[in-house]
Scaffold this motif. Structure first.
Motif, PDB file in Angstrom:
ATOM      1  N   ALA A   1     -22.614  29.531 -19.110  1.00  0.00           N
ATOM      2  CA  ALA A   1     -24.515  28.844 -19.628  1.00  0.00           C
ATOM      3  C   ALA A   1     -24.888  28.156 -20.646  1.00  0.00           C
ATOM      4  O   ALA A   1     -25.166  27.579 -20.565  1.00  0.00           O
ATOM      5  N   HIS A   2     -23.854  28.605 -21.593  1.00  0.00           N
ATOM      6  CA  HIS A   2     -24.946  29.216 -23.336  1.00  0.00           C
ATOM      7  C   HIS A   2     -23.869  28.393 -24.094  1.00  0.00           C
ATOM      8  O   HIS A   2     -23.010  28.255 -24.034  1.00  0.00           O
ATOM      9  N   PRO A   3     -24.641  27.326 -25.099  1.00  0.00           N
ATOM     10  CA  PRO A   3     -23.088  27.350 -26.201  1.00  0.00           C
ATOM     11  C   PRO A   3     -22.760  27.917 -26.102  1.00  0.00           C
ATOM     12  O   PRO A   3     -23.600  29.360 -26.903  1.00  0.00           O
ATOM     13  N   LEU A   4     -21.314  28.163 -27.197  1.00  0.00           N
ATOM     14  CA  LEU A   4     -21.122  28.751 -28.409  1.00  0.00           C
ATOM     15  C   LEU A   4     -21.462  28.735 -29.225  1.00  0.00           C
ATOM     16  O   LEU A   4     -21.845  29.443 -30.476  1.00  0.00           O
ATOM     17  N   SER A   5     -21.645  27.169 -29.834  1.00  0.00           N
ATOM     18  CA  SER A   5     -22.155  27.239 -31.034  1.00  0.00           C
ATOM     19  C   SER A   5     -23.408  26.224 -31.228  1.00  0.00           C
ATOM     20  O   SER A   5     -23.526  25.351 -31.109  1.00  0.00           O
ATOM     21  N   ILE A   6     -24.207  26.205 -32.003  1.00  0.00           N
ATOM     22  CA  ILE A   6     -25.206  25.210 -32.449  1.00  0.00           C
ATOM     23  C   ILE A   6     -24.762  24.851 -33.598  1.00  0.00           C
ATOM     24  O   ILE A   6     -25.055  25.684 -34.800  1.00  0.00           O
ATOM     25  N   PHE A   7     -25.539  23.510 -34.565  1.00  0.00           N
ATOM     26  CA  PHE A   7     -24.861  23.564 -36.270  1.00  0.00           C
ATOM     27  C   PHE A   7     -25.689  22.188 -36.178  1.00  0.00           C
ATOM     28  O   PHE A   7     -26.646  21.151 -35.128  1.00  0.00           O
ATOM     29  N   VAL A   8     -27.136  22.001 -37.522  1.00  0.00           N
ATOM     30  CA  VAL A   8     -27.664  20.954 -37.801  1.00  0.00           C
ATOM     31  C   VAL A   8     -27.472  20.366 -38.591  1.00  0.00           C
ATOM     32  O   VAL A   8     -27.262  21.674 -39.738  1.00  0.00           O
ATOM     33  N   ASP A   9     -27.174  19.333 -39.339  1.00  0.00           N
ATOM     34  CA  ASP A   9     -27.566  18.907 -40.727  1.00  0.00           C
ATOM     35  C   ASP A   9     -28.268  17.991 -40.610  1.00  0.00           C
ATOM     36  O   ASP A   9     -28.698  16.760 -40.261  1.00  0.00           O
ATOM     37  N   SER A  10     -29.430  17.792 -41.506  1.00  0.00           N
ATOM     38  CA  SER A  10     -30.194  16.687 -41.528  1.00  0.00           C
ATOM     39  C   SER A  10     -30.224  15.528 -43.299  1.00  0.00           C
ATOM     40  O   SER A  10     -31.405  15.564 -43.726  1.00  0.00           O
ATOM     41  N   PHE A  11     -29.299  16.270 -43.302  1.00  0.00           N
ATOM     42  CA  PHE A  11     -29.155  14.876 -44.729  1.00  0.00           C
ATOM     43  C   PHE A  11     -29.497  15.252 -45.984  1.00  0.00           C
ATOM     44  O   PHE A  11     -29.445  14.191 -46.634  1.00  0.00           O
ATOM     45  N   GLY A  12     -29.467  16.658 -45.941  1.00  0.00           N
ATOM     46  CA  GLY A  12     -30.612  16.180 -46.975  1.00  0.00           C
ATOM     47  C   GLY A  12     -32.261  16.342 -47.561  1.00  0.00           C
ATOM     48  O   GLY A  12     -32.397  16.050 -48.342  1.00  0.00           O
ATOM     49  N   THR A  13     -32.095  15.873 -46.498  1.00  0.00           N
ATOM     50  CA  THR A  13     -34.051  15.656 -45.978  1.00  0.00           C
ATOM     51  C   THR A  13     -34.490  16.149 -45.465  1.00  0.00           C
ATOM     52  O   THR A  13     -36.065  15.805 -44.830  1.00  0.00           O
ATOM     53  N   GLY A  14     -34.432  16.956 -44.881  1.00  0.00           N
ATOM     54  CA  GLY A  14     -35.383  18.358 -44.030  1.00  0.00           C
ATOM     55  C   GLY A  14     -35.720  19.589 -45.097  1.00  0.00           C
ATOM     56  O   GLY A  14     -35.809  19.304 -46.190  1.00  0.00           O
TER      57      GLY A  14
END
Length: 286
Positions: free
Chosen positions: A262-275
């Motif tokens: 049911a739940h994701p195996l992984s979560i990833f976020v890339d803000s391209f240096g704008t975060g």
């Protein structure tokens, strides 16, 4: 010919012939002179029940909250602050051009247009510390099916006046903008008569036009248990939320799933240096 195939388990009684023919009519293939006619085309149906092996792993005996993913894979969502829709400008303009083509065909403004057609827009950007700022439209490409009696000159003139200038803001166009309008010179034969089509082939057009990333799975023809579709929609919602909250100017969200889980195996976020915060913190927020 239209071939409808796949797997579905349902107690509903569906008239596939009627559904398909009505959709072909709605698209605009309503006369054999256009190469395809909803009244006379063949419709073959090869629908089977879902594999019981998949069913027992995904939904049988499970609550709504514990439904398993219908397949494995990686899925992406992308958002950018370059437009109010938080969508890449180049792809947004291409989508609106395609919609306008359909609109002026159906309302009779350009009655010589036929259903087949595609668009592409190249935009020049300024890239600064990961932030993308649109500067101008570099190139506009439209290829559209048409009636045989219309000239290339009339096609180009009408597309400029009724489609391009009606969609693309004037400040983005200049005297250096390049236009390719029916560059092949003739596009009378189109639709199924001109090229075999398969639902799900255009996965980049269906997402972000080359921006962001793609796991390879199509959206079309899939129920919400198929994470190729539902997880991409959810990841897009998350990416939009990150940008709308001011946490980043651009965001790419990736999730991975296993069939039956049911739940994701992984979560990833890339803000391209704008975060406004490190990507690791954005992952925690998600």
């Amino acid at each position: 010919m239209v071939l409808v195939f796949g797997e579905i388990t349902t107690s509903a009684i569906l008239d596939f012939q009627k559904i398909v023919r009505e959709k072909v009519r709605e698209i605009g293939f309503d006369d054999s002179a256009k190469g395809f006619d909803y009244k006379t085309c063949n419709v073959l149906v090869a629908i089977e029940q879902q594999s019981p092996d998949i069913a027992q792993g995904v939904h049988l005996g499970k609550s709504d909250e514990d439904l398993g993913a219908g397949d494995q894979g990686i899925m992406f969502g992308y958002a950018t602050d370059e437009t109010p829709e938080l969508f890449p400008l180049s792809h947004l303009l291409a989508t609106r051009l395609a919609h306008k083509l359909s609109e002026v065909r159906k309302d009779g403004t350009l009655a010589w247009l036929r259903p087949d057609g595609k668009t592409q827009v190249t935009v020049e950007y300024k890239l600064e510390k990961g932030t993308l700022t649109p500067r101008r439209v570099h190139t506009v490409l439209i290829s559209t099916q048409h009636a045989p009696e219309i000239s290339n000159e009339e096609i180009a003139k009408s597309l400029m006046e009724k489609v391009i200038r009606a969609v693309i803001p004037a400040e983005l166009l200049d005297d250096k903008t390049i236009y390719h309008l029916n560059p092949s010179g003739r596009f009378v034969i189109g639709g199924p008569q001109g090229d075999a089509g398969l639902t799900g082939r255009k996965i980049i057009v269906d997402s972000y036009g080359g921006w962001g990333a793609h796991g390879g799975g199509a959206f079309s023809g899939k129920d919400p248990s198929k994470v190729d579709r539902s997880a991409c929609y959810a990841a897009r919602w998350v990416a939009k939320s990150i940008v709308a909250a001011g946490l980043a100017k651009r965001a790419l969200v990736q999730v991975a799933y296993a069939i039956g889980v049911a739940h994701p195996l992984s979560i990833f976020v890339d803000s391209f240096g704008t975060g406004s915060r490190p990507d690791s913190e954005l992952v925690e927020i998600v």
